[in-house]
Design a protein around this motif. Sequence first.
Motif, short mmCIF file in Angstrom:
data_model
loop_
_atom_site.label_atom_id
_atom_site.label_comp_id
_atom_site.label_asym_id
_atom_site.label_seq_id
_atom_site.Cartn_x
_atom_site.Cartn_y
_atom_site.Cartn_z
N ASP A 170 16.90 134.01 70.07
CA ASP A 170 17.45 135.36 70.25
C ASP A 170 18.93 135.35 70.60
O ASP A 170 19.52 136.41 70.83
CB ASP A 170 16.67 136.09 71.34
CG ASP A 170 15.23 136.35 70.95
OD1 ASP A 170 14.98 136.59 69.74
OD2 ASP A 170 14.35 136.30 71.83
N ARG A 171 19.54 134.17 70.64
CA ARG A 171 20.96 133.99 70.97
C ARG A 171 21.31 134.67 72.29
O ARG A 171 22.14 135.57 72.36
CB ARG A 171 21.85 134.52 69.84
CG ARG A 171 21.86 133.67 68.61
CD ARG A 171 23.20 133.67 67.89
NE ARG A 171 23.84 134.92 67.73
CZ ARG A 171 24.00 135.57 66.58
NH1 ARG A 171 23.51 135.07 65.47
NH2 ARG A 171 24.64 136.71 66.53
N LEU A 172 20.67 134.19 73.35
CA LEU A 172 20.91 134.70 74.69
C LEU A 172 21.26 133.55 75.61
O LEU A 172 20.70 132.46 75.50
CB LEU A 172 19.68 135.43 75.23
CG LEU A 172 19.24 136.69 74.48
CD1 LEU A 172 17.90 137.18 75.03
CD2 LEU A 172 20.29 137.78 74.60
N ALA A 173 22.21 133.80 76.52
CA ALA A 173 22.60 132.82 77.51
C ALA A 173 22.29 133.36 78.90
O ALA A 173 22.55 134.52 79.20
CB ALA A 173 24.09 132.50 77.40
N TYR A 174 21.71 132.50 79.75
CA TYR A 174 21.33 132.89 81.10
C TYR A 174 22.02 131.98 82.10
O TYR A 174 21.80 130.77 82.10
CB TYR A 174 19.82 132.76 81.30
CG TYR A 174 18.96 133.63 80.41
CD1 TYR A 174 18.39 134.82 80.90
CD2 TYR A 174 18.70 133.26 79.10
CE1 TYR A 174 17.59 135.61 80.09
CE2 TYR A 174 17.89 134.05 78.28
CZ TYR A 174 17.34 135.21 78.78
OH TYR A 174 16.54 136.00 77.98
N ARG A 175 22.85 132.55 82.95
CA ARG A 175 23.43 131.78 84.05
C ARG A 175 22.44 131.82 85.22
O ARG A 175 22.16 132.89 85.75
CB ARG A 175 24.77 132.35 84.49
CG ARG A 175 25.87 132.24 83.46
CD ARG A 175 27.22 132.62 84.05
NE ARG A 175 27.17 133.91 84.74
CZ ARG A 175 27.82 134.20 85.87
NH1 ARG A 175 28.59 133.30 86.45
NH2 ARG A 175 27.73 135.39 86.43
N THR A 176 21.91 130.67 85.61
CA THR A 176 20.96 130.65 86.71
C THR A 176 21.66 130.64 88.06
O THR A 176 21.08 131.04 89.07
CB THR A 176 20.04 129.42 86.60
OG1 THR A 176 20.83 128.23 86.65
CG2 THR A 176 19.26 129.46 85.29
N THR A 177 22.90 130.16 88.09
CA THR A 177 23.77 130.26 89.27
C THR A 177 25.15 130.68 88.79
O THR A 177 25.39 130.78 87.58
CB THR A 177 23.86 128.92 90.04
OG1 THR A 177 24.48 127.94 89.18
CG2 THR A 177 22.49 128.44 90.48
N ASP A 178 26.07 130.88 89.72
CA ASP A 178 27.38 131.41 89.35
C ASP A 178 28.30 130.31 88.80
O ASP A 178 29.37 130.03 89.35
CB ASP A 178 28.03 132.09 90.55
CG ASP A 178 29.30 132.86 90.15
OD1 ASP A 178 29.43 133.19 88.95
OD2 ASP A 178 30.14 133.10 91.03
N VAL A 179 27.90 129.67 87.70
CA VAL A 179 28.76 128.68 87.06
C VAL A 179 29.82 129.39 86.22
O VAL A 179 29.58 130.47 85.67
CB VAL A 179 27.95 127.72 86.16
CG1 VAL A 179 27.08 126.80 86.99
CG2 VAL A 179 27.12 128.49 85.14
N GLN A 180 30.99 128.77 86.16
CA GLN A 180 32.08 129.28 85.34
C GLN A 180 32.36 128.28 84.22
O GLN A 180 32.65 127.12 84.48
CB GLN A 180 33.33 129.50 86.20
CG GLN A 180 33.16 130.56 87.27
CD GLN A 180 32.92 131.94 86.67
OE1 GLN A 180 33.76 132.47 85.93
NE2 GLN A 180 31.78 132.54 86.99
N ILE A 181 32.27 128.74 83.00
CA ILE A 181 32.34 127.85 81.84
C ILE A 181 33.73 127.90 81.23
O ILE A 181 34.32 128.96 81.04
CB ILE A 181 31.30 128.27 80.79
CG1 ILE A 181 29.91 128.32 81.43
CG2 ILE A 181 31.30 127.32 79.60
CD1 ILE A 181 28.93 129.16 80.65
N ASP A 182 34.27 126.71 80.94
CA ASP A 182 35.55 126.57 80.25
C ASP A 182 35.31 125.61 79.09
O ASP A 182 35.03 124.44 79.30
CB ASP A 182 36.61 126.03 81.20
CG ASP A 182 38.00 125.96 80.56
OD1 ASP A 182 38.08 125.92 79.31
OD2 ASP A 182 38.99 125.95 81.31
N LEU A 183 35.43 126.10 77.88
CA LEU A 183 35.09 125.32 76.69
C LEU A 183 36.31 124.71 76.02
O LEU A 183 36.29 124.39 74.83
CB LEU A 183 34.30 126.20 75.71
CG LEU A 183 32.96 126.68 76.25
CD1 LEU A 183 32.38 127.78 75.36
CD2 LEU A 183 31.97 125.53 76.38
N SER A 184 37.39 124.53 76.78
CA SER A 184 38.64 124.04 76.20
C SER A 184 38.51 122.64 75.63
O SER A 184 39.30 122.25 74.76
CB SER A 184 39.76 124.06 77.24
OG SER A 184 39.43 123.28 78.36
N ALA A 185 37.54 121.86 76.09
CA ALA A 185 37.39 120.49 75.61
C ALA A 185 36.52 120.38 74.36
O ALA A 185 36.26 119.26 73.91
CB ALA A 185 36.79 119.61 76.72
#
Length: 349
Positions: A170-185
Amino acid sequence: MKALFLKRKTKTGPAASFLFAVLVSGLLFGCSDKPEQLVYNGLTMGTTYQVKIVPDNAVVPEDMAAQIQQTLDKMDQIFTTYRTDSELMQLNQSALKSGFSISAEMLNVLKVSDQVYRLTGGAFDPTVAPLVNLWGFGPDPSLDTVPPDHRIKEMLDKVGLNRLNIDTVDRLAYRTTDVQIDLSAVAKGFAVDSVAELLDSLGLKNYLVEVGGELRLRGVKANHQPWRIAVESPSLERREAQQALTPGDVGVATSGGYRNYFEKDGKRYSHTIDPRTGYPVTHRLASVTVIAENTAYADALATGLMVMGHVAALELAEKNDLAIYLLVKENDGFKVYSSSSFARYLSGE
């Protein structure tokens, strides 16, 4: 407004790419006055890009430059951390344990990220940003100070890609905790792949796509010879080629840790932070070059291997048939290591 992945200047000099094409830039013409090579340049993701196309009787659209720029602009709008309305930043602000709808592009990048995260045992982790910022290597001003242990532990509790769950159907993302994502790499590599897919869809079979030093190659140059590239020697004084390569139809990415650091009380602290410990790496691995089927995977893997160090990186490469090339700092220069799978890419072999 700042662009995505703006490279920060180091204490010793400006950041730079670690891969570069052994080519002459420009528009080349043959005897028939038809262009043998088309070159498109521009800015994206806080860096430069260059696309070289050898038409070889294929029809190149008149708006090719616009199509390339639009493709890269779309990637920037999805993955930037400098706009609160980007898809990535909206994901970072989404309600915990609530499904956030993501694009096909975001899903692909997160899948690659998760694959490399698991493969490297967490050495590659796009949630490491709080630790990078704490050590003064992020967008926040650098204080050139060593954080106290308790602050590092606090940030470690906020790191871990396993805290993000993905519903691929279903193309859904769930943050289970308050993680901050940076996809620069990984997103620069994905942007390279996206342009390559555009060119493939137009029937173009000879090209080189480069964004911020990450590459995707296919076919041949205008002289019908394979594309040749070079791995840069880790030198702070000047840019020079360490090793020429003839990769073929692949993606290539390099990660390095010798240009960005600070010194405190006679000790050097690298900008490469190990997400598993919260501290900068202490090994002498200076750069990692990875060749893979696509650039996104190569990009993420190079970052993870850079964290692991050359001994663990080579062990992982041999176990998983990975093509990697490593430069390790020695007292009198740099020592080269490479995996068995890398040998076929070396020029002249």
